[in-house]
Design a protein around this motif. Structure first.
Motif, PDB file in Angstrom:
ATOM      1  N   SER A  45      -6.225   2.387  19.624  1.00 11.33           N
ATOM      2  CA  SER A  45      -5.688   3.739  19.739  1.00 11.33           C
ATOM      3  C   SER A  45      -5.013   4.164  18.439  1.00 11.33           C
ATOM      4  CB  SER A  45      -4.676   3.799  20.894  1.00 11.33           C
ATOM      5  OG  SER A  45      -4.102   5.076  20.994  1.00 11.33           O
TER       6      SER A  45
ATOM      7  N   ASN B 207      -6.700   7.195  16.028  1.00 10.83           N
ATOM      8  CA  ASN B 207      -5.926   8.419  15.827  1.00 10.83           C
ATOM      9  C   ASN B 207      -5.468   8.586  14.381  1.00 10.83           C
ATOM     10  OD1 ASN B 207      -5.269   9.991  18.497  1.00 10.83           O
ATOM     11  ND2 ASN B 207      -5.280   7.830  19.040  1.00 10.83           N
TER      12      ASN B 207
ATOM     13  N   ILE C 173     -10.881   4.638  25.495  1.00 11.26           N
ATOM     14  CA  ILE C 173      -9.587   3.972  25.333  1.00 11.26           C
ATOM     15  C   ILE C 173      -8.702   4.213  26.544  1.00 11.26           C
ATOM     16  CG2 ILE C 173      -7.431   4.049  24.026  1.00 11.26           C
ATOM     17  CD1 ILE C 173      -9.133   4.407  21.493  1.00 11.26           C
ATOM     18  N   ASN C 174      -8.643   5.464  27.011  1.00  6.85           N
ATOM     19  CA  ASN C 174      -7.845   5.760  28.195  1.00  6.85           C
ATOM     20  C   ASN C 174      -8.401   5.081  29.435  1.00  6.85           C
ATOM     21  OD1 ASN C 174      -5.908   7.356  26.940  1.00  6.85           O
ATOM     22  ND2 ASN C 174      -7.100   9.230  27.164  1.00  6.85           N
TER      23      ASN C 174
ATOM     24  N   ASN D   7     -14.616   7.980  22.089  1.00 11.40           N
ATOM     25  CA  ASN D   7     -13.614   6.925  21.903  1.00 11.40           C
ATOM     26  C   ASN D   7     -12.337   7.188  22.694  1.00 11.40           C
ATOM     27  OD1 ASN D   7     -15.308   5.531  20.140  1.00 11.40           O
ATOM     28  ND2 ASN D   7     -14.498   6.556  18.337  1.00 11.40           N
ATOM     29  N   LEU D   8     -11.878   8.440  22.693  1.00 13.57           N
ATOM     30  CA  LEU D   8     -10.649   8.781  23.402  1.00 13.57           C
ATOM     31  C   LEU D   8     -10.776   8.502  24.890  1.00 13.57           C
ATOM     32  CD1 LEU D   8      -7.820  10.054  23.517  1.00 13.57           C
ATOM     33  CD2 LEU D   8      -8.926  12.299  23.706  1.00 13.57           C
TER      34      LEU D   8
ATOM     35  N   ILE E 120      -0.005   3.595  24.780  1.00 16.46           N
ATOM     36  CA  ILE E 120      -1.143   4.229  24.109  1.00 16.46           C
ATOM     37  C   ILE E 120      -0.718   5.574  23.521  1.00 16.46           C
ATOM     38  CG2 ILE E 120      -3.363   5.386  24.523  1.00 16.46           C
ATOM     39  CD1 ILE E 120      -4.093   3.118  26.374  1.00 16.46           C
ATOM     40  N   TYR E 121       0.035   6.341  24.294  1.00 18.46           N
ATOM     41  CA  TYR E 121       0.520   7.636  23.812  1.00 18.46           C
ATOM     42  C   TYR E 121       1.406   7.450  22.591  1.00 18.46           C
ATOM     43  CZ  TYR E 121       3.070  12.070  23.835  1.00 18.46           C
ATOM     44  OH  TYR E 121       3.645  13.267  23.479  1.00 18.46           O
TER      45      TYR E 121
ATOM     46  N   SER F 152      -0.842   6.373  19.577  1.00 21.50           N
ATOM     47  CA  SER F 152      -1.670   7.475  19.084  1.00 21.50           C
ATOM     48  C   SER F 152      -0.834   8.451  18.254  1.00 21.50           C
ATOM     49  CB  SER F 152      -2.355   8.205  20.242  1.00 21.50           C
ATOM     50  OG  SER F 152      -1.411   8.837  21.076  1.00 21.50           O
TER      51      SER F 152
END
Length: 395
Positions: free
Chosen positions: A16, A20, A117-118, A113-114, A136-137, A140
């Motif tokens: 992540s 990003n 990953i989530n 990818n986003l 993750i947040y 990123s």
């Protein structure tokens, strides 16, 4: 083929961060590069950004479908190959029309990818999914802060250098995917690997009592990002027209990044309590984001009030974004995590695509003040409808 259950969290966080960071090397300079270097109009730049966002939406949607119905690992592997190829292409071909072509390729790969990953976050077995979404947040946003900071130092050496660095970051990301993301199909994978090509039973459908709350959340997210995107487009012009500088505007975003990096670890520490109050967290966060636009109505040339508005917006953002992923994960049936988390990512991208255009139309034909009033009303009304639906269905 024998499957492992449980995605290693540390490599998910690293992925992540790298994905990003690589992306944040590119998006801040898109409008400036198209307008100042390639000599295109702001309308053309806006259309290029719209196409990029729509390709992210497409990548989110396709990524969610492939994650559930094909392969977790192969889907994110394809996404990593696309972003590596697109950034390499842009490193050597960054004129017109090569730049927008590479940009939409990059958007599609980032969308894949986003979503992956989530979705992989739901496969981590030794931690609560809400905790994983929080980290993750955080990672990123840390990547975005570092990437946007570094690009200011690299850009003077040429646009090709910027894409070279992003290519290196995407290559490292792809290497992590190849080494550590394989064999984590988890319980939700719908395609068996028994060598005979037999499909597992079809995943359960989302029942109406869960469909409506999910639909209202996604609608809220679209509305949220339509108006959040004003900060990345029209509010810069608003500040300049009120006698403030681009440096003032840039420092407002610095506040956003610093607040997220500093506050998010505390949110993660209290994750268990926040998880038990998930709905109130969503309502409170969305309401704060709506309230931030009320401050802009009276901001004028007062820099402190722009900082205040951004602080309120950022706290709302910290409350909403990880909680939205947790809400979708909790409500979506097994075997469709990728699909619905992809729908959440698509809602964000769709709102971001519409935001600059809707804002520009309102400003041109009415006023900035009307835009801020409309933003507050739309966000608060959507929150009330979301709360009402949840109270009716999710008792």
């Amino acid at each position: 083929m024998q499957q492992q259950t449980g995605m290693p969290a540390k490599w998910l966080f690293a992925g992540s961060f790298l994905a990003n960071t690589g992306t944040s090397f590119i998006w801040p300079l898109t409008t400036i590069y198209l307008h100042d270097t390639l000599g295109k109009t702001l309308i053309t730049a806006g259309l290029v950004l719209l196409c990029n966002s729509l390709c992210v939406v497409l990548g989110n949607t396709v990524g969610g479908y492939l994650y559930d119905r094909w392969s977790h690992f192969k889907t994110i592997l394809v996404g990593s190959f696309i972003v590596i190829g697109a950034s390499t292409f842009l490193m050597f071909n960054n004129g017109w029309p090569a730049f927008p072509i590479g940009l939409v390729m990059l958007g599609f790969g980032n969308g894949l990818n986003l979503t992956c990953i989530n979705s992989f976050a739901t496969e981590v077995k030794n931690q609560r999914t809400s905790y994983i979404f929080n980290i993750i947040y955080f990672m990123s946003n840390l990547g975005m802060v570092i990437g946007t900071l570094m690009v200011g130092y690299i850009l003077p050496y040429g646009i090709s250098r910027v894409f070279a660095v992003s290519t290196v970051l995407f290559i490292i990301f792809g290497t992590i995917v190849v080494c550590f993301y394989r064999n984590h199909e988890g319980e939700g994978a719908n395609i068996s690997h028994n060598g005979h090509g037999d499909s597992l039973p079809k995943p359960a459908k989302l029942t109406p009592d869960k469909l409506w709350p999910l639909f209202l959340l996604l609608f809220n997210i679209v509305i949220l990002w339509i108006f959040y995107e004003q900060w990345q487009s029209n509010i810069a012009t608003f500040m300049v027209e009120n006698g403030l500088s681009i440096k003032h505007y840039s420092s407002v975003w610095t506040l956003n990044g610093v607040m997220i990096v500093l506050i998010q670890p505390f949110m993660t520490y209290f994750d268990e309590w926040l998880m038990s109050h998930l709905h109130m967290r969503l309502y409170g966060g969305l309401s704060l984001i709506g309230a931030s636009f009320l401050v802009l109505i009276v901001a004028g040339n007062h820099y402190f009030l722009f900082l205040t508005a951004m602080a309120i917006l950022t706290i709302g953002e910290i409350l909403v974004n990880p909680a939205a992923s947790t809400f979708v994960n909790n409500i979506s049936p097994m075997g469709q995590k990728g699909r619905f988390l992809g729908a959440l990512a698509s809602s964000i991208s769709f709102g971001r695509a519409l935001g600059p255009i809707i804002g520009a139309v309102v400003i041109q034909y009415i006023s900035y003040t009307s835009l801020f009033v409309i933003a507050t009303i739309c966000i608060w009304l959507s929150v009330l409808s979301f709360a009402g639906i949840n109270k009716h269905y999710l008792r």
